[in-house]
Design a protein around this motif. Structure first.
Motif, PDB file in Angstrom:
ATOM      1  N   ASP A 191      37.918  33.970  39.995  1.00  0.00           N
ATOM      2  CA  ASP A 191      36.375  34.156  39.685  1.00  0.00           C
ATOM      3  C   ASP A 191      36.220  33.407  38.192  1.00  0.00           C
ATOM      4  O   ASP A 191      35.282  32.662  38.360  1.00  0.00           O
ATOM      5  CB  ASP A 191      36.036  35.787  39.890  1.00  0.00           C
ATOM      6  CG  ASP A 191      34.610  35.938  39.856  1.00  0.00           C
ATOM      7  OD1 ASP A 191      33.951  35.033  40.286  1.00  0.00           O
ATOM      8  OD2 ASP A 191      34.273  36.938  39.602  1.00  0.00           O
ATOM      9  N   HIS A 195      34.089  30.349  37.487  1.00  0.00           N
ATOM     10  CA  HIS A 195      32.591  30.434  36.432  1.00  0.00           C
ATOM     11  C   HIS A 195      32.960  29.320  35.484  1.00  0.00           C
ATOM     12  O   HIS A 195      31.706  28.478  35.373  1.00  0.00           O
ATOM     13  CB  HIS A 195      32.813  31.823  35.753  1.00  0.00           C
ATOM     14  CG  HIS A 195      32.319  32.902  36.647  1.00  0.00           C
ATOM     15  ND1 HIS A 195      32.642  34.424  36.260  1.00  0.00           N
ATOM     16  CD2 HIS A 195      31.861  32.956  37.796  1.00  0.00           C
ATOM     17  CE1 HIS A 195      32.296  35.068  37.171  1.00  0.00           C
ATOM     18  NE2 HIS A 195      31.927  34.402  38.070  1.00  0.00           N
ATOM     19  N   HIS A 265      29.477  29.636  44.255  1.00  0.00           N
ATOM     20  CA  HIS A 265      29.177  31.361  44.290  1.00  0.00           C
ATOM     21  C   HIS A 265      27.885  31.475  45.400  1.00  0.00           C
ATOM     22  O   HIS A 265      28.229  32.414  46.324  1.00  0.00           O
ATOM     23  CB  HIS A 265      28.469  31.547  42.946  1.00  0.00           C
ATOM     24  CG  HIS A 265      29.547  32.252  42.272  1.00  0.00           C
ATOM     25  ND1 HIS A 265      30.730  31.457  41.673  1.00  0.00           N
ATOM     26  CD2 HIS A 265      29.797  33.393  41.591  1.00  0.00           C
ATOM     27  CE1 HIS A 265      31.460  32.444  41.007  1.00  0.00           C
ATOM     28  NE2 HIS A 265      31.015  33.540  40.789  1.00  0.00           N
ATOM     29  N   HIS A 279      35.308  38.817  45.983  1.00  0.00           N
ATOM     30  CA  HIS A 279      34.286  37.995  45.333  1.00  0.00           C
ATOM     31  C   HIS A 279      35.117  36.700  45.019  1.00  0.00           C
ATOM     32  O   HIS A 279      34.699  35.424  45.189  1.00  0.00           O
ATOM     33  CB  HIS A 279      33.465  38.514  44.160  1.00  0.00           C
ATOM     34  CG  HIS A 279      32.651  37.693  43.664  1.00  0.00           C
ATOM     35  ND1 HIS A 279      31.548  37.013  44.000  1.00  0.00           N
ATOM     36  CD2 HIS A 279      32.881  37.206  42.421  1.00  0.00           C
ATOM     37  CE1 HIS A 279      31.060  36.263  43.079  1.00  0.00           C
ATOM     38  NE2 HIS A 279      31.975  36.280  41.831  1.00  0.00           N
ATOM     39  N   ASN A 283      35.050  32.727  46.303  1.00  0.00           N
ATOM     40  CA  ASN A 283      34.820  31.214  45.271  1.00  0.00           C
ATOM     41  C   ASN A 283      36.045  30.486  45.150  1.00  0.00           C
ATOM     42  O   ASN A 283      35.759  29.087  45.538  1.00  0.00           O
ATOM     43  CB  ASN A 283      34.555  31.707  44.088  1.00  0.00           C
ATOM     44  CG  ASN A 283      33.328  32.512  43.879  1.00  0.00           C
ATOM     45  OD1 ASN A 283      32.448  32.530  44.757  1.00  0.00           O
ATOM     46  ND2 ASN A 283      33.643  33.565  42.881  1.00  0.00           N
TER      47      ASN A 283
HETATM   48 FE    FE Z   1      31.600  35.316  40.074  1.00  0.00          FE
END
Ligand code: FE
Ligand code: NAP
Length: 377
Positions: A191, A195, A265, A279, A283
């Motif tokens: 994650d 980002h 996302h 999550h 991604n």
């Molecule tokens: Fe995230």
């Protein structure tokens, strides 16, 4: 035009919560600890916070009812509790779920916002003060102005985004992440990687956000061999890698606080909402394929991420992510078409320098989740 804003005080290092306990005393006399059911009690973070608050003569209430992917309803419920108990500030402990919930709770405890206006972005500047202690190394929520909540009405995850909910203070202590399972460690690290990568390819990227993104991608890349080794049954994750991942995740949070996230996302939210895919994993299944698409259109853009990872081509990013995440997820054609529609209409699309068509989003899901007609996980 570009801007960079980061109002969160960040204190990091082993034992920082107790060593810097005086920092709590500026926020009031009654604290509400917001956490999930178990992990904060097991990894030592809750005990440290309780001791620090006791030292500062601050009363503490523990509200440990935040579920993973928190719902709008549970935030309203917790805010009612905070109001009834007249707490002065919140201390959120945990992964992105308790941290994101705490942001909404802080806002809802100080102003009346009806549910249909919760995501309007139109709020007063009133909220409870917030201290955040991340115990996963992934979301960077401790330094962002986002609260991502499960929205059953919209059948997806929706984001509250406002500078009002930047936390005031974050304590980073890698020891609290030592109890994470390998799977959660990998999913959350992915994650954070996502980002920074998405931040670099965002329409809102600038030279400052790129500095943080590049550094955090380099740090995560240096940790990948240890993650792969652990996955192959080798050693556990050592302390230094834990600290590196926590720092990298915070830096990646600083990135998305400036740039937002992209279609990756936007696509991942349906995988979590409908399929309960973690999550970070959601991604990670898509990121490499989106970079490959960018490579076809705007190679200098995907190259920023690929080079920061010390690689030559976007397909190598896909390969590494596949090794980290393994296989096992699949969608039916019908699901792919439904989720693609949602992702195509998501706000995250505005941040994409290379905007995929709805058909291309279908293709990204198909590549990432090895979809075959009629097959459902
Ligand atoms: Fe995230
Ligand atoms: P999480 O949902 O907060 O936690 C996942 C699981 O890990 C929970 O079962 C939790 O247990 C456990 N856990 C947490 N810390 C642990 C530790 N140190 N040791 C052992 N177990 C631990 O996971 P997350 O990936 O950090 O957060 C995901 C959420 O963040 C999603 O809702 C996502 O949409 C959101 N997000 C927000 C942002 C942002 O900018 N705000 C960015 C990305 C993602 P307990 O429940 O017992 O604590």
């Amino acid at each position: 035009m570009s801007q960079f804003y980061m109002p969160v005080k960040i204190v990091s290092g082993r034992g920082c919560v107790l060593a810097q306990s005086t920092l709590f005393s500026g926020f009031g006399k009654k604290a509400m600890i917001v956490s999930g059911r178990n992990s904060a009690k097991r990894n030592g973070s809750e005990a440290d916070v309780l001791e620090a608050l006791k030292k500062e003569k601050i009363e503490a209430l523990v509200y440990d009812r935040i579920e993973s992917n928190p719902t709008i309803e549970s935030c309203y419920e917790a805010a009612e509790y905070a109001k009834a108990q007249k707490v002065d500030f919140l201390v959120a402990i945990g992964g992105g779920s308790p941290m994101d919930a705490a942001k909404a709770i802080a806002l809802l405890a100080r102003q009346d916002i009806p549910k249909d206006r919760l995501f309007s972005g139109n709020y007063e500047k009133k909220r409870l003060p917030m201290v955040f202690i991340p115990t996963t190394a992934g979301t960077g929520s401790e330094v962002t102005q986002y609260s991502i909540l499960t929205n059953h009405e919209a059948k997806t995850k929706s984001g509250l985004a406002t500078e009002v909910i930047f936390p005031d203070l974050a304590f980073l202590d890698g020891r609290y992440t030592e109890s994470l399972s390998l799977v959660t460690t990998i999913h959350t690290a992915v994650d954070a990687l996502s980002h920074s990568a998405e931040g670099m390819i965002s329409t809102r990227a600038n030279c400052l956000s790129d500095l943080f993104a590049k550094d955090s991608i380099e740090r995560i890349t240096r940790c990948i061999p240890a993650l792969l080794q652990a996955k192959d049954g080798g050693e556990g994750i050592d302390e230094q890698v834990r600290e590196e991942l926590l720092l990298a995740s915070m830096m990646a949070g600083v990135v998305i606080a400036q740039t937002g996230t992209t279609v990756v996302h936007g696509m991942g939210y349906s995988l979590t909402y409908f399929k309960e895919i973690d999550h970070g994993r959601a991604n990670g299944l898509l990121l490499g394929h989106y970079l490959e698409l960018i490579e076809e259109r705007k190679p200098e853009l995907s190259q920023k991420v690929v080079a920061a990872m010390g690689l030559k081509e976007a397909s190598e990013v896909t390969e590494i992510l596949q090794r980290l995440l393994g296989e096992g997820d699949c969608l039916s054609k019908e699901e792919v078409l439904q989720y693609a529609k949602v992702a195509f209409l998501s706000k995250n699309m505005n941040n994409c320098q290379v905007k995929p068509t709805e058909e291309e989003i279908v293709g990204l899901y198909e590549k990432g989740l090895q979809c075959r007609e009629g097959l459902v996980i």
